[in-house]
Design a protein around this motif. Structure first.
Motif, PDB file in Angstrom:
ATOM      1  N   PHE A 161     -29.939 105.062  18.946  1.00  0.00           N
ATOM      2  CA  PHE A 161     -28.964 104.744  17.962  1.00  0.00           C
ATOM      3  C   PHE A 161     -28.764 105.736  16.972  1.00  0.00           C
ATOM      4  CE2 PHE A 161     -27.125 102.666  14.262  1.00  0.00           C
ATOM      5  CZ  PHE A 161     -25.996 102.207  14.849  1.00  0.00           C
ATOM      6  N   ALA A 162     -29.856 106.218  16.470  1.00  0.00           N
ATOM      7  CA  ALA A 162     -29.793 107.318  15.357  1.00  0.00           C
ATOM      8  C   ALA A 162     -29.190 108.524  15.985  1.00  0.00           C
ATOM      9  CB  ALA A 162     -31.029 107.417  14.868  1.00  0.00           C
ATOM     10  N   GLY A 163     -29.361 108.762  17.283  1.00  0.00           N
ATOM     11  CA  GLY A 163     -28.879 110.029  17.515  1.00  0.00           C
ATOM     12  C   GLY A 163     -27.707 109.869  17.855  1.00  0.00           C
ATOM     13  N   ALA A 164     -26.953 108.598  18.475  1.00  0.00           N
ATOM     14  CA  ALA A 164     -25.333 108.591  18.454  1.00  0.00           C
ATOM     15  C   ALA A 164     -24.979 108.628  17.101  1.00  0.00           C
ATOM     16  CB  ALA A 164     -25.207 106.967  19.064  1.00  0.00           C
ATOM     17  N   ALA A 165     -25.555 108.094  16.045  1.00  0.00           N
ATOM     18  CA  ALA A 165     -24.952 108.186  14.696  1.00  0.00           C
ATOM     19  C   ALA A 165     -24.776 109.428  14.272  1.00  0.00           C
ATOM     20  CB  ALA A 165     -25.789 107.183  13.944  1.00  0.00           C
ATOM     21  N   ALA A 166     -25.769 110.354  14.595  1.00  0.00           N
ATOM     22  CA  ALA A 166     -25.618 111.653  14.171  1.00  0.00           C
ATOM     23  C   ALA A 166     -24.411 112.392  14.910  1.00  0.00           C
ATOM     24  CB  ALA A 166     -27.144 112.474  14.817  1.00  0.00           C
ATOM     25  N   LEU A 167     -24.315 112.215  16.322  1.00  0.00           N
ATOM     26  CA  LEU A 167     -23.301 112.808  16.823  1.00  0.00           C
ATOM     27  C   LEU A 167     -21.924 112.367  16.253  1.00  0.00           C
ATOM     28  CD1 LEU A 167     -24.707 112.639  20.764  1.00  0.00           C
ATOM     29  CD2 LEU A 167     -24.547 114.524  18.973  1.00  0.00           C
ATOM     30  N   ALA A 168     -21.726 111.020  16.019  1.00  0.00           N
ATOM     31  CA  ALA A 168     -20.777 110.345  15.564  1.00  0.00           C
ATOM     32  C   ALA A 168     -20.251 111.119  14.138  1.00  0.00           C
ATOM     33  CB  ALA A 168     -20.897 108.980  15.015  1.00  0.00           C
ATOM     34  N   VAL A 169     -21.253 111.663  13.391  1.00  0.00           N
ATOM     35  CA  VAL A 169     -20.941 112.481  12.279  1.00  0.00           C
ATOM     36  C   VAL A 169     -20.061 113.518  12.294  1.00  0.00           C
ATOM     37  CG1 VAL A 169     -21.635 113.504  10.150  1.00  0.00           C
ATOM     38  CG2 VAL A 169     -22.697 111.251  10.797  1.00  0.00           C
ATOM     39  N   ILE A 170     -20.575 114.214  13.700  1.00  0.00           N
ATOM     40  CA  ILE A 170     -19.914 115.539  14.175  1.00  0.00           C
ATOM     41  C   ILE A 170     -18.643 115.238  14.874  1.00  0.00           C
ATOM     42  CG2 ILE A 170     -20.341 117.407  15.687  1.00  0.00           C
ATOM     43  CD1 ILE A 170     -23.278 116.799  15.551  1.00  0.00           C
ATOM     44  N   VAL A 171     -18.594 113.976  15.605  1.00  0.00           N
ATOM     45  CA  VAL A 171     -17.197 113.658  15.987  1.00  0.00           C
ATOM     46  C   VAL A 171     -16.016 113.712  14.989  1.00  0.00           C
ATOM     47  CG1 VAL A 171     -15.973 111.945  17.438  1.00  0.00           C
ATOM     48  CG2 VAL A 171     -18.156 112.687  17.950  1.00  0.00           C
TER      49      VAL A 171
END
Lengths: 324, 281
Positions: free
Chosen positions: B143-153
Motif C-alpha cells: 500500500f505504501a508503494g501504491a501511495a508513492a506511485l499515486a503521488v507521482i500520478v
C-alpha cells in the motif's frame, strides 16, 4: 383540475430544483478546490517532513554538513560535499553533452525533416524519454560503461590528458564506473526532454517572421540562428533548466554506473557518487532513528532545495509570452 | 567585383547552412541510434530467458529456476492501485485549475506546486512516504508503494486534464448552461466527455511512467520473495530487476534482463497507444 396541479408542481419544483443545482455546484466546486489545496499540502508536507527528519543531522553537524567531505556511518560523521559535488558535476556535464544534440534534434524536427517523417521521429524521441530509468542503468552498466572504458577513455586520456593544466581531468582510472559514464547516461536521458521542449517553443514562432526572412533569401540555418533562436531564447533556457532538474534527481541509472565511492577525484574517469545514488544505496541499511538515517534525509532535503530552485527558475522562463 | 564578393559570401553562407544542417541530422540519427541500441540490447539479452515459467514461478534462490511471477503481479497491483488513487485527485485538481481557478493567487500556487511535483526527484517521494506511512505504521507495504506511485500520478493527470479542458471552446459550456444545466453537470457530462481522448492519454502516460519507477518503491514496498497482500512488503518488477542485475548469479542477471525487456515493451506499448491510437493529431 389536472392542468392546475401540473403548473403548481412546476412552480414548486422550480426553486427546489434550483436549490439542488446550487447544492451540486457547491459540492463539486468544493471538492475541486479541496483537491487543489491537497496538492499544496502535499508539497508542504514533503518539505516539512524531510526537514524534520533531517533536523537531528543538521543539529549534530551544523554548517559542517555542507562543507565536510566525510561520510562515515562507523564514526557517525556526515558531510554532503562529495555527493553534492558529484550531483552537480554529473548533471552539468550531461547538459553540456545533451544541449547541442537536443538543439540539433529540435532543429531537424521543426525545419529539416520532411513532413511525413516528423511525427515518427518525434514519437521515437518521446519513447526515448519513456524508457524507465532502471533500464538506462542496466544499459549503462553492461554496455555503455565497458564501451567507454575500452574506446573513449584511452582516446581522451591520450589526447586531452596530455594538455598541461586540464590533463588531470582526463587521467586514466581502472574500472567501468565513473562520473563520466554517469554523465553520458544522464545526457541520453535528458536529451529527449530538452529536445521536446525546444521543438514545442520553436513551433510558437509566428510563421510571418520566418516567411519574411526566407523572402529576404535567408537559408534555413540563418532563419533558425537569427529569427527562431532569438525569439525563443528565454524558453530555450527554461527547457535546459527543466533538463537540469531531471538530471539532478535521477537515481537508478546513476546508481548503476557511478561507482558509488565517497571521494572527490580530479579525473572524470574516477568513480564518485551523487545525493540520489547515496540515498538509494544506504537508506535500506540505515537503522530507524539513527543519525545515519537523519543524515540521509538531510541529503534528501538538500536535493529537494536544489531541484526546487532549478525547476522554479525553469518554470518562470518557460512561461508563455504575454503573461506575467 | 562586387558580384564576386556577393558570390563568395553566398557560397560561405550556403556552406555554413550545409554544415549546420548536417550536424543536426547527425544529432537526430545519434538520438535514434541510442534508442535502437537500448532496444536491441534488451531483445538480445532478454529474449533468451523468456519462458512461460517466468510468468508462472515466483522468485527463488539463485540456481533453482525461479521466475518473476510475484514481481509481475506486485507491479500490476501497485501500479493499478496507485493510478486508482492518483487519477481522481489529479482529475479534480485539473478541473479546479481549468474551470474554477482562473488566474487567482490560489490557482497560480496550485499550478506552480503541481509543476514542481511533476519534475521532483521520485526518490524524494519515496523518502516522504517512508516517513509518513512506513516508519509510523511499522513496516514496508504494497500500500505504501501504491501511495508513492499515486503521488507521482497526480501531477501528470493534473497537467493533461487542465490542458485538455482548456482546449474546449467556451461556447460548448455556454450552450450547456443556456439549456439550464448546472455547472457541475456541464463539466462532468459535457466537458469530460468532449475531452475524453485527452484525459485517457494523460492516465495512460501516468501508468506508463509509474510502471517503470524503481526509486520510490525501494523504501516503501521494498520487495518480497513470494506473493503478498498489500499490507505486507510487496515485490515489484523494477525493484527485482535492480536487485538481480547487480547480483553475481548468472540466472538472476538473465531474469533481470528478461524482466527489463518485459517492462520496457509494456511501457513503450502503453506510450504508443496513448500517443498514436487514442489521440489522433
Amino acid at each position: 383540475m389536472p392542468s392546475n396541479s401540473l403548473s403548481e408542481a412546476a412552480v414548486l419544483a422550480g426553486p427546489a430544483r434550483r436549490r439542488g443545482h446550487r447544492f451540486g455546484d457547491i459540492l463539486f466546486a468544493g471538492i475541486a478546490q479541496a483537491s487543489g489545496l491537497f496538492v499544496l499540502g502535499l508539497l508542504g508536507a514533503i518539505i516539512l517532513l524531510l526537514f524534520l527528519g533531517a533536523l537531528p543531522a543538521f543539529r549534530a553537524e551544523g554548517a559542517r554538513f555542507l562543507v565536510s567531505a566525510a561520510w562515515n556511518p562507523v564514526t557517525d560523521h556526515y558531510g554532503a560535499l562529495v555527493s553534492v559535488y558529484g550531483t552537480l558535476v554529473s548533471s552539468v556535464l550531461a547538459l553540456l553533452l545533451a544541449v547541442p544534440l537536443a538543439f540539433g534534434v529540435a532543429y531537424c524536427l521543426t525545419e529539416l525533416a520532411p513532413g511525413w517523417a516528423r511525427r515518427p521521429i518525434g514519437t521515437a524521441v518521446e519513447l526515448l524519454a519513456a524508457v524507465p530509468s532502471i533500464i538506462y542503468g542496466m544499459w549503462g552498466f553492461f554496455q555503455l560503461g565497458p564501451w567507454v572504458a575500452a574506446h573513449v577513455q584511452p582516446v581522451l586520456t591520450a589526447s586531452l590528458g596530455r594538455v598541461p593544466g586540464i590533463g588531470a581531468v582526463f587521467e586514466a582510472e581502472p574500472g567501468n564506473s565513473s562520473l563520466f559514464v554517469a554523465a553520458l547516461v544522464l545526457a541520453v536521458m535528458v536529451l529527449p526532454f530538452i529536445a521536446a521542449t525546444m521543438r514545442d517553443v520553436f513551433l510558437t514562432v509566428p510563421v510571418m517572421f520566418k516567411e519574411s526572412a526566407f523572402g529576404l533569401g535567408c537559408t534555413k540555418w540563418e532563419v533558425m540562428r537569427h529569427i527562431v533562436l532569438p525569439y525563443t531564447r528565454t524558453a530555450v533556457v527554461g527547457g535546459i533548466m527543466l533538463g537540469l532538474g531531471r538530471a539532478l534527481g535521477e537515481t537508478m541509472a546513476v546508481t548503476f554506473v557511478i561507482g558509488n565511492t565517497n571521494r572527490i577525484s580530479a579525473s572524470l574517469f574516477a568513480p564518485g557518487n551523487t545525493i540520489a545514488s547515496l540515498v538509494a544505496l544506504e537508506f535500506p541499511e540505515a537503522d530507524q532513528g539513527s543519525l545515519h538515517l537523519s543524515a540521509l534525509l538531510a541529503l534528501g532535503f538538500l536535493l529537494f532545495v536544489i531541484s526546487f530552485v532549478v525547476l522554479a527558475v525553469s518554470r518562470v522562463l518557460l512561461r508563455p509570452r504575454g503573461r506575467n | 567585383m562586387s558580384a564576386t564578393v556577393a558570390a563568395s559570401l553566398g557560397r560561405r553562407r550556403r556552406r555554413t547552412a550545409i554544415v549546420a544542417n548536417t550536424l543536426s541530422v547527425a544529432a537526430t540519427v545519434l538520438a535514434l541510434a541510442m534508442l535502437a541500441w537500448i532496444l536491441v540490447t534488451l531483445l538480445w539479452l532478454g529474449l533468451p530467458g523468456l519462458h512461460l515459467s517466468v510468468f508462472t514461478t515466483v522468485t527463488k534462490a539463485p540456481g533453482s529456476n525461479g521466475g518473476l511471477a510475484n514481481a509481475i503481479v506486485g507491479s500490476l497491483i501497485q501500479t493499478a492501485l496507485g493510478t486508482a488513487i492518483g487519477t481522481p485527485i489529479g482529475l479534480m485538481v485539473g478541473t479546479y485549475l481549468a474551470e474554477y481557478a482562473g488566474r487567482s493567487a490560489l490557482g497560480e500556487a496550485v499550478r506552480f506546486v503541481s509543476d514542481i511535483l511533476l519534475s521532483a526527484p521520485s526518490i524524494l517521494i519515496g523518502l516522504f512516504i517512508y516517513t509518513v506511512l512506513v516508519a509510523p505504521l511499522g513496516g514496508f507495504s504494497g500500500f505504501a508503494g501504491a501511495a508513492a506511485l499515486a503521488v507521482i500520478v497526480i501531477p501528470i493527470v493534473v497537467r493533461t486534464t487542465e490542458d485538455m479542458l482548456r482546449l474546449l471552446p467556451v461556447s460548448l459550456r455556454e450552450a450547456a448552461i443556456a439549456l439550464g444545466a448546472p455547472r457541475w453537470r456541464t463539466i462532468v457530462f459535457i466537458c469530460y466527455r468532449a475531452a475524453l481522448d485527452g484525459l485517457l492519454t494523460g492516465v495512460l502516460l501516468a501508468v506508463a511512467r509509474v510502471a517503470g519507477e524503481t526509486a520510490p518503491l525501494l523504501f516503501t514496498s521494498l520487495g518480497n520473495s513470494d506473493y503478498s497482500g498489500i499490507g505486507q512488503a510487496m515485490a515489484s518488477l523494477p525493484v527485482t530487476i535492480y536487485q538481480y542485475a547487480a547480483s553475481a548469479f548468472e540466472d538472476w542477471v538473465q531474469l533481470a534482463w528478461t524482466g527489463a525487456l518485459l517492462i520496457t515493451l509494456g511501457v513503450l506499448a502503453i506510450n504508443l497507444v496513448a500517443r498514436v491510437v487514442v489521440r489522433p493529431r
